[in-house]
Design an enzyme around this catalytic site. Structure first.
Site, PDB file in Angstrom:
ATOM      1  N   LYS A   1       4.830  -2.212   8.282  1.00 51.19           N
ATOM      2  CA  LYS A   1       5.882  -1.409   7.662  1.00 51.19           C
ATOM      3  C   LYS A   1       7.184  -2.190   7.756  1.00 51.19           C
ATOM      4  CE  LYS A   1       8.170   3.016   8.364  1.00 51.19           C
ATOM      5  NZ  LYS A   1       8.073   4.263   9.121  1.00 51.19           N
TER       6      LYS A   1
ATOM      7  N   ASP B   1       8.846  15.336   9.946  1.00 50.22           N
ATOM      8  CA  ASP B   1       8.500  14.842   8.613  1.00 50.22           C
ATOM      9  C   ASP B   1       6.986  14.887   8.399  1.00 50.22           C
ATOM     10  OD1 ASP B   1       9.152  13.890   6.137  1.00 50.22           O
ATOM     11  OD2 ASP B   1       9.279  11.792   6.732  1.00 50.22           O
TER      12      ASP B   1
ATOM     13  N   ILE C   1       0.820  -1.216   0.000  1.00 51.24           N
ATOM     14  CA  ILE C   1       0.000   0.000   0.000  1.00 51.24           C
ATOM     15  C   ILE C   1       0.847   1.256   0.000  1.00 51.24           C
ATOM     16  CG2 ILE C   1      -2.145  -0.906   0.920  1.00 51.24           C
ATOM     17  CD1 ILE C   1      -1.262  -0.249   3.693  1.00 51.24           C
ATOM     18  N   GLY C   2       2.137   1.106   0.037  1.00 50.86           N
ATOM     19  CA  GLY C   2       2.968   2.303  -0.035  1.00 50.86           C
ATOM     20  C   GLY C   2       4.422   1.947   0.163  1.00 50.86           C
ATOM     21  N   SER C   3       5.302   2.824  -0.316  1.00 50.96           N
ATOM     22  CA  SER C   3       6.698   2.610  -0.021  1.00 50.96           C
ATOM     23  C   SER C   3       7.380   3.960   0.070  1.00 50.96           C
ATOM     24  CB  SER C   3       7.364   1.743  -1.083  1.00 50.96           C
ATOM     25  OG  SER C   3       7.209   2.331  -2.337  1.00 50.96           O
ATOM     26  N   GLY C   4       8.394   4.013   0.908  1.00 47.02           N
ATOM     27  CA  GLY C   4       9.107   5.260   1.105  1.00 47.02           C
ATOM     28  C   GLY C   4      10.575   4.976   1.222  1.00 47.02           C
TER      29      GLY C   4
END
Ligand code: NAG
Ligand code: NAG
Ligand code: NAG
Ligand code: NAG
Ligand code: NAG
Ligand code: NAG
Ligand code: NAG
Ligand code: NAG
Ligand code: NAG
Ligand code: NAG
Length: 884
Positions: free
Chosen positions: A712, A818, A689-692
């Site tokens: 995560k 952040d 669902i996401g990556s950073g």
């Protein structure tokens, strides 16, 4: 002599002329040099989230690249300004080829490594601002050649070594900030020769020794902060005469001794004086209020005051300080009564902290005049009398500390009018009567502490359903009675519930199982009865449970053994019965306490309890059966034989079972990895669902209870990811709030290939991130995802609440560092939760004097401690000063 000097001057001007002619003739080639230097600069950038560097291309002249300004007359790069662009990488030595550079600004990026010595070739450099990066190593010594420098700002980096003495040669310096680095050693006296200095910031290092007296003679200084170091010595008696322009004077968290000089009153522009956490003695000048521009006066945690009856008379003069916002005098030896004059203090006053002194008497009538007050700390004194109803008129109050005094009478129900209150500390007084139900109107309350008073009656069900309560609710050591209301289940954000040493009775309500993030549960010393409700199996993050000294009965539930983070379990002096589980915490006899339960059996051998008789009885029954069978007939011998075979089979199986379970216990770490791998479908792309920069986030369903989570997984190859993991765990462990993303668990283990694996498991936020809503990636999403104005407003308020909490309501202030839409997550009800604490920092983290802090008595909660000065001020002040 004169002749010599004159000829020397002529010679130097001639040389300078030649040099400038030379450079002018080199200008045509010079722009090419600049161009190549900038390309080198670009090539060292490894992270560029806003794609600034792709704008640095051949389509336009480098003079028109983002962040570049050229001198029109010679086409050479004059300013390089890339502040706050999220860039990471090292700085190329070619920077030294930009020989016409006058300003270099890399403020707030993530540059790292040493700053190149070639900076010494920038002979025209006037301002260098590299605040808020990760530069390390020593301050480059060749910087000493940049004698045109007026502003040197290198705060919030990781520079090591000492402050170089050559800084004293940069005679044009107007401002210098080396705050928040790793600098050691003493402050060089050479700095005293910087006669134009106005801004002097060295806070947050490891500097030691005394401050050279030469520095106290630079009369132009208006901003002086050396807070948070290991400095000692006195504040010079004549400081107010030698530094008459002081506006900010901060030396908190050091070891300064001696008295506060009366000459400070001569520095009439003073706005901030902060020397909290030092060893100052004596008292404040009686007419300190002459400094009528003061906004902050902070001398907390010193040895000021003499306990004398008139010890606080200097407070009278502060009525003339009409812009005063913060007064910190807690943790000293002030005595006497609180003067009536405090009720005439500045309407701007937000914080008044005078806890942990020897102050007597009552809260003065008229305190409600201070209606801007956000934090009132009177704790740990000898105050007496009732708490006046008018306190309920301080509409802006956020934190109220009255604990550790001798207040008596009832808790005023008007406190319920304080709708912004987040922390209420009334413990360790002589309050009597009931807990006012009106407290439930404090809908933002995070902590409610009422322990050790003489409170009686029941606990109002309105109060116990204040679902904002997140940190703790402690009403222990009173005389409260009745049952625990079923509404306790509404405390879904609570971390710690303490009801011990009262007269509560009845059963533990099954609704308690809804308080799923409870870490500590203390119900000891009451008359609770009945079983431990099965619903408590949902309280998976419990670390500490004390149910001792009650009348609880029934079996000890097996699920307690499944709680992974449980460290202490006290079930002593109840009426539990039956077999003690053997798994989880029950394996470790020293972590559990089960004395005074006469009907318990089994458990690990260290508990020395009788073995459970149930199995033995059935065995005896079998033996008896055999005795009957044998005489009856040999015919049944076959049956007996088969019985025997079955029996031995059973033993074998149970032995196998046991060895299997020990095997799984050894594999616990791997199981958590497997579980995570399984619940995310083997980290499948479908669940991504996401990556950073620090890793990827997957959606998963936990097999244990079917709950949906976000996992995560940290990318450990990424520089800093491991640190980020520890930081994030650290941050998340210490905080909780309705608008912060809740962590369910953290996993640090090995994957199936034996590689290190770290992951954080969070609540799943079904509405994704704010980023998805603001910038939908395809038109389909665009149609479905629209935010109404009200929703946007609510989200903004939620985020503000979270930040307010992080900055002001945590034990140590936390800066998220952040905040951006992708880190704001929306749950099913569109409530915003701030997540991703990988970059967060604790403001007090580096303090060398934290140990001194922790000595402070538990009473000293309302203290404001030392307030770190801002680093950003440097650039603001410098820009302001240099332009004007
Ligand atoms: C340098 O300046 C010359 C003359 O002004 C110009 O022709 C040339 O394109 C410039 N080169 C660069 C890289 O900007
Ligand atoms: C920078 O200057 C040095 C020395 O003058 C030279 O060797 C180097 O090639 C230059 N770098 C660039 C990128 O032009
Ligand atoms: C080159 O830079 C210009 C603006 O400076 C930008 O519009 C363009 O997209 C860039 N080209 C590439 C290939 O990134
Ligand atoms: C920068 O761009 C402006 C127009 O946007 C143009 O007039 C100017 O000539 C450009 N400067 C250089 C050095 O290319
Ligand atoms: C631009 O360059 C010229 C010649 O080197 C110099 O005299 C002038 O001061 C520079 N302008 C600025 C704003 O730095
Ligand atoms: C540097 O750039 C930032 C962001 O683009 C801008 O806000 C700031 O005013 C600039 N500073 C100077 C001195 O030009
Ligand atoms: C540093 O300065 C010295 C002279 O002070 C010079 O010899 C040396 O080359 C400089 N180093 C760099 C990397 O510019
Ligand atoms: C800061 O520098 C020290 C010593 O050079 C190093 O051990 C440490 O890891 C650095 N810290 C960070 C955050 O880079
Ligand atoms: C600084 O100045 C002093 C005295 O003028 C001189 O002796 C010393 O060499 C200078 N130091 C540097 C690093 O330039
Ligand atoms: C406050 O200021 C007034 C004059 O502005 C002065 O007369 C008075 O004495 C001052 N009060 C205190 C307590 O310093």
């Amino acid at each position: 002599m004169n002749f010599n000097r004159k000829s020397f001057q002529i010679l130097t001007s001639f040389l300078l002329l030649c040099l400038s002619l030379g450079s002018n003739s080199a200008t045509a080639a010079g722009n090419v040099t600049d161009f190549h230097a900038l390309l080198d600069f670009k090539n060292q950038i490894v992270e560029d989230p806003f794609h600034i560097m792709s704008l640095w291309n051949d389509s336009i002249s480098h003079c028109n690249w983002t962040g570049i300004t050229c001198n029109i007359s010679n086409g050479r790069v004059m300013y390089l300004n890339l502040s706050s662009q999220g860039l990471a990488g090292t700085v190329t030595p070619s920077i030294g080829n930009l020989t016409f550079l006058t300003r270099l600004n890399l403020l707030s990026n993530s540059f790292y490594g040493e700053f190149p010595q070639e900076v010494g070739r920038l002979l025209r450099l006037q301002r260098l601002n590299i605040d808020y990066n990760n530069f390390g190593g020593r301050i480059p010594s060749n910087l000493s050649r940049c004698t045109e420098l007026t502003g040197l700002s290198a705060g919030a980096n990781n520079f090591t070594g000492t402050i170089p003495t050559w800084i004293g040669n940069l005679s044009s310096l107007v401002g210098i900030s080396l705050s928040v680095n790793n600098l050691h050693g003493s402050i060089p006296h050479e700095i005293g020769s910087l006669s134009s200095l106005t801004f002097f910031g060295l806070y947050g290092n490891y500097l030691s020794g005394t401050i050279p007296s030469s520095i106290y003679n630079i009369s132009s200084i208006f901003y002086f902060t050396v807070a948070q170091n290991n400095l000692d010595g006195n504040i010079p008696a004549n400081i107010g005469f030698t530094l008459p322009n002081l506006q900010v004077f901060a030396g908190g968290v050091n070891s300064f001794t001696g008295t506060i000089p009366a000459s400070l009153l001569n520095a009439s522009k003073l706005e901030v004086i902060d020397f909290a956490i030092n060893g100052l003695t004596g008292t404040l000048p009686r007419n300190i209020g002459i400094l009528n521009r003061l906004t902050r006066l902070n001398f907390e945690d010193n040895r000021l005051g003499t306990e004398r009856a008139d010890g606080l008379s200097f407070l009278d003069s502060l009525v003339n300080c009409t812009v005063l916002e913060t007064i910190g005098l807690g943790g000293n030896n002030f005595g006497g009564k609180l003067p009536r004059s405090i009720t005439n203090f500045s309407k701007q006053l937000r914080t008044f902290s005078i806890g942990s002194n020897g102050i007597q008497g009552n809260i003065p009538v008229g305190i409600s005049n201070l209606d801007n007050m956000a934090k009132l700390g009177l704790e740990g004194n000898r105050l007496t009398g009732i708490v006046p109803d008018e306190l309920g008129m301080l509409q802006n109050l956020i934190e109220l500390y009255l604990n550790g005094n001798k207040f008596s009478g009832r808790i005023p129900s008007s406190i319920g009018n304080l709708s912004s209150l987040t922390k209420l500390f009334l413990e360790e007084n002589n309050f009597e009567g009931t807990i006012p139900a009106s407290l439930a109107k404090c809908q933002k309350l995070l902590t409610l502490s009422l322990y050790s008073n003489n409170l009686s009656g029941t606990i109002p069900k309105e109060v116990i359903s204040t679902s904002s309560l997140s940190i703790y609710l402690d009403v222990s050591h009173n005389a409260l009675s009745g049952t625990l209301p079923y509404e306790v289940g509404k405390l879904v954000n609570l971390g710690k519930l303490v009801l011990s040493e009262n007269n509560f009775s009845g059963v533990i309500p099954s609704s308690l199982g809804s308080c799923t993030i409870l870490e500590q549960l203390h119900l000891q010393g009451n008359h609770f009865e009945g079983n431990i409700p099965q619903t408590l199996e949902n309280l998976k993050v419990l670390q500490d449970i004390d149910l001792s000294h009650n009348n609880l009965s029934g079996k000890i539930p097996e699920f307690l053994g499944d709680f992974k983070v449980l460290r202490h379990l006290n079930l002593s002096y109840n009426d539990f019965e039956g077999e003690i589980p053997k798994n989880g915490i029950f394996k470790n006899a020293s972590s559990i306490s089960i004395y005074g339960n006469k009907k318990l059996c089994g458990g690990v051998p260290e508990l020395k309890l009788p073995a459970c008789t149930i199995k033995k009885a059935s065995l005896q029954r079998k033996v008896l059966a055999l005795k009957v069978v044998i005489p009856v007939a040999l015919l049944i011998f076959l049956l007996f034989l088969s019985c025997f075979i079955i029996f031995s089979c059973m033993i074998k199986r149970s032995r196998n079972g046991r060895s299997m379970s020990t095997a799984t216990n050894n594999l616990e770490l791997e199981i958590s990895y497997s579980e995570i791998a399984k619940c995310t479908g083997g980290f499948s792309q479908d669940n991504l669902i996401g990556s950073g920069s620090f890793g990827s986030v997957y959606k998963g369903t936990l097999s244990s209870d079917g709950s949906i989570v976000a996992v995560k997984v940290l990318n450990l190859e990424q520089r800093g990811a491991s640190r980020s993991f520890i930081d994030e765990c650290e941050v998340l462990r210490s905080i909780r709030h309705r608008n912060l993303l809740k962590i369910i668990t953290a996993i640090s283990s090995l994957d199936h290939q034996g590689n290190e694996f770290k992951a954080l498991v969070f609540e799943f936020m079904s509405n994704g991130s704010l980023e998805d809503w603001l910038h939908p990636t395809n038109t389909l999403q665009y149609q479905t995802k629209t935010l109404t104005f009200i929703r946007r407003l609510n989200i903004a308020i939620d985020v503000a609440c979270a930040l307010e909490y992080l900055h002001h309501s945590c034990e140590t202030s936390i800066v998220h560092c952040d905040i951006k839409p992708s880190n704001v997550l929306l749950d099913n009800d569109m409530v915003a939760h701030v997540g991703d604490f990988g970059l967060a920092t604790f403001l007090f983290q580096e303090s060398s004097n934290v140990s001194r802090q922790s000595h402070r008595s538990a009473n000293l909660k309302g203290s404001i401690g030392y307030i770190p000065p801002g680093i950003f001020l440097t650039s603001l002040v410098l820009n302001f000063k240099l332009h004007s």
